[in-house]
Scaffold this active site. Structure first.
Site, PDB file in Angstrom:
ATOM      1  N   HIS A 131       0.827  -1.100  -0.172  1.00  0.00           N
ATOM      2  CA  HIS A 131       0.082  -0.214  -0.138  1.00  0.00           C
ATOM      3  C   HIS A 131       0.896   1.313   0.029  1.00  0.00           C
ATOM      4  CE1 HIS A 131      -3.702   2.433   1.454  1.00  0.00           C
ATOM      5  NE2 HIS A 131      -2.482   3.376   1.858  1.00  0.00           N
ATOM      6  N   GLU A 132       1.770   1.465   0.750  1.00  0.00           N
ATOM      7  CA  GLU A 132       2.592   2.517   1.053  1.00  0.00           C
ATOM      8  C   GLU A 132       3.924   2.801  -0.269  1.00  0.00           C
ATOM      9  OE1 GLU A 132       1.976   4.658   3.021  1.00  0.00           O
ATOM     10  OE2 GLU A 132       0.696   3.548   4.443  1.00  0.00           O
ATOM     11  N   HIS A 135       1.622   4.063  -2.800  1.00  0.00           N
ATOM     12  CA  HIS A 135       1.662   5.695  -2.913  1.00  0.00           C
ATOM     13  C   HIS A 135       2.909   6.295  -3.488  1.00  0.00           C
ATOM     14  CE1 HIS A 135      -2.172   6.093  -0.682  1.00  0.00           C
ATOM     15  NE2 HIS A 135      -1.528   5.565   0.489  1.00  0.00           N
ATOM     16  N   HIS A 141      -5.639   6.582  -2.554  1.00  0.00           N
ATOM     17  CA  HIS A 141      -6.503   5.772  -1.697  1.00  0.00           C
ATOM     18  C   HIS A 141      -7.744   5.213  -2.641  1.00  0.00           C
ATOM     19  CE1 HIS A 141      -5.105   7.230   2.400  1.00  0.00           C
ATOM     20  NE2 HIS A 141      -4.229   5.978   1.973  1.00  0.00           N
ATOM     21  N   CYS A 142      -8.166   3.978  -2.280  1.00  0.00           N
ATOM     22  CA  CYS A 142      -9.285   3.365  -3.083  1.00  0.00           C
ATOM     23  C   CYS A 142     -10.392   3.079  -2.176  1.00  0.00           C
ATOM     24  CB  CYS A 142      -8.807   2.118  -3.772  1.00  0.00           C
ATOM     25  SG  CYS A 142     -10.010   1.175  -4.952  1.00  0.00           S
ATOM     26  N   CYS A 147      -9.489  -3.962  -2.081  1.00  0.00           N
ATOM     27  CA  CYS A 147      -8.128  -3.427  -2.913  1.00  0.00           C
ATOM     28  C   CYS A 147      -7.011  -3.043  -1.848  1.00  0.00           C
ATOM     29  CB  CYS A 147      -8.465  -2.177  -3.530  1.00  0.00           C
ATOM     30  SG  CYS A 147      -7.099  -1.306  -4.526  1.00  0.00           S
ATOM     31  N   CYS A 166      -7.387  -3.264  -7.128  1.00  0.00           N
ATOM     32  CA  CYS A 166      -8.388  -3.599  -7.826  1.00  0.00           C
ATOM     33  C   CYS A 166      -7.868  -3.341  -9.394  1.00  0.00           C
ATOM     34  CB  CYS A 166      -9.569  -2.775  -7.223  1.00  0.00           C
ATOM     35  SG  CYS A 166      -9.230  -1.017  -7.829  1.00  0.00           S
ATOM     36  N   CYS A 169      -7.032   0.309  -9.960  1.00  0.00           N
ATOM     37  CA  CYS A 169      -5.640   0.686  -9.362  1.00  0.00           C
ATOM     38  C   CYS A 169      -4.530   0.049 -10.110  1.00  0.00           C
ATOM     39  CB  CYS A 169      -5.501   0.299  -7.743  1.00  0.00           C
ATOM     40  SG  CYS A 169      -6.471   1.626  -6.912  1.00  0.00           S
TER      41      CYS A 169
END
Length: 183
Positions: A131-132, A135, A141-142, A147, A166, A169
């Protein structure tokens, strides 16, 4: 272009290789790792936590400015993290400088009075680390709770996420990778 993970000594060595392999597969990018040699500053005695923003500032200074590292950087620490205005964060990224951090402190079952489980720890670390890093690669963010780019506020929300992006993304990440390789 690749990913460089710096592991603090307070992170269990048994989870490192598995987490690295999964992050590499999810992002379809090479992952290298090493121990973090930079002392993480920003400890707040009143909170008994470290300021994630301050740590990222130090990492930017050391790894991207002094060392010239061009990879996406993820620091993994066992120290509990916060940012101004929030009691805690699982992780934080600074996309403009390609540096991110994740703490495994609140990813452990024992933080919540549960029996620790290595598989749970790896699963959560992979989701939050990916996730990070995403970024850093330009993804926001989704709103899809499954996701990886969904922003969990609780451990249960993090556990409900899948270790995938997803379709929307995933396409955005591919655009980033294509743009980066064309330069």
């Amino acid at each position: 272009m690749g990913i460089l993970i710096f592991w603090d000594n307070d992170v269990d060595r048994d989870i490192r290789k598995s987490a690295e392999k999964m992050i590499s597969v999810i992002l379809d990018m090479p992952v290298k790792s090493q121990g973090n040699t930079v002392m993480l500053r920003g400890y707040d005695r009143t909170k008994n936590q470290n300021d994630a923003s301050r740590i990222l500032g130090d990492m930017q200074d050391f790894y991207t400015r002094r060392m010239g590292c061009g990879n996406s950087i993820l620091i993994v620490t066992g120290k509990d993290l916060y940012i101004q205005g929030r009691d805690f964060v699982f992780g934080l990224a600074r996309p403009g400088i390609n540096v991110s951090i994740v703490s495994n402190a609140r990813l452990k079952n024992s933080w919540y009075g549960r029996q620790d489980n290595v598989d749970d720890m790896i699963d959560r670390l992979v989701k939050e680390g990916t996730h990070e890093l995403c970024h850093c690669m330009g993804l926001d963010h989704c709103d899809n709770p499954e996701c990886i780019m969904y922003c969990p506020q609780t451990l249960d929300e993090l556990d409900r996420k899948k270790k995938t992006l997803c379709e929307k993304c995933y396409q955005e990440l591919n655009i980033y990778k294509f743009t980066e390789s064309a330069d």
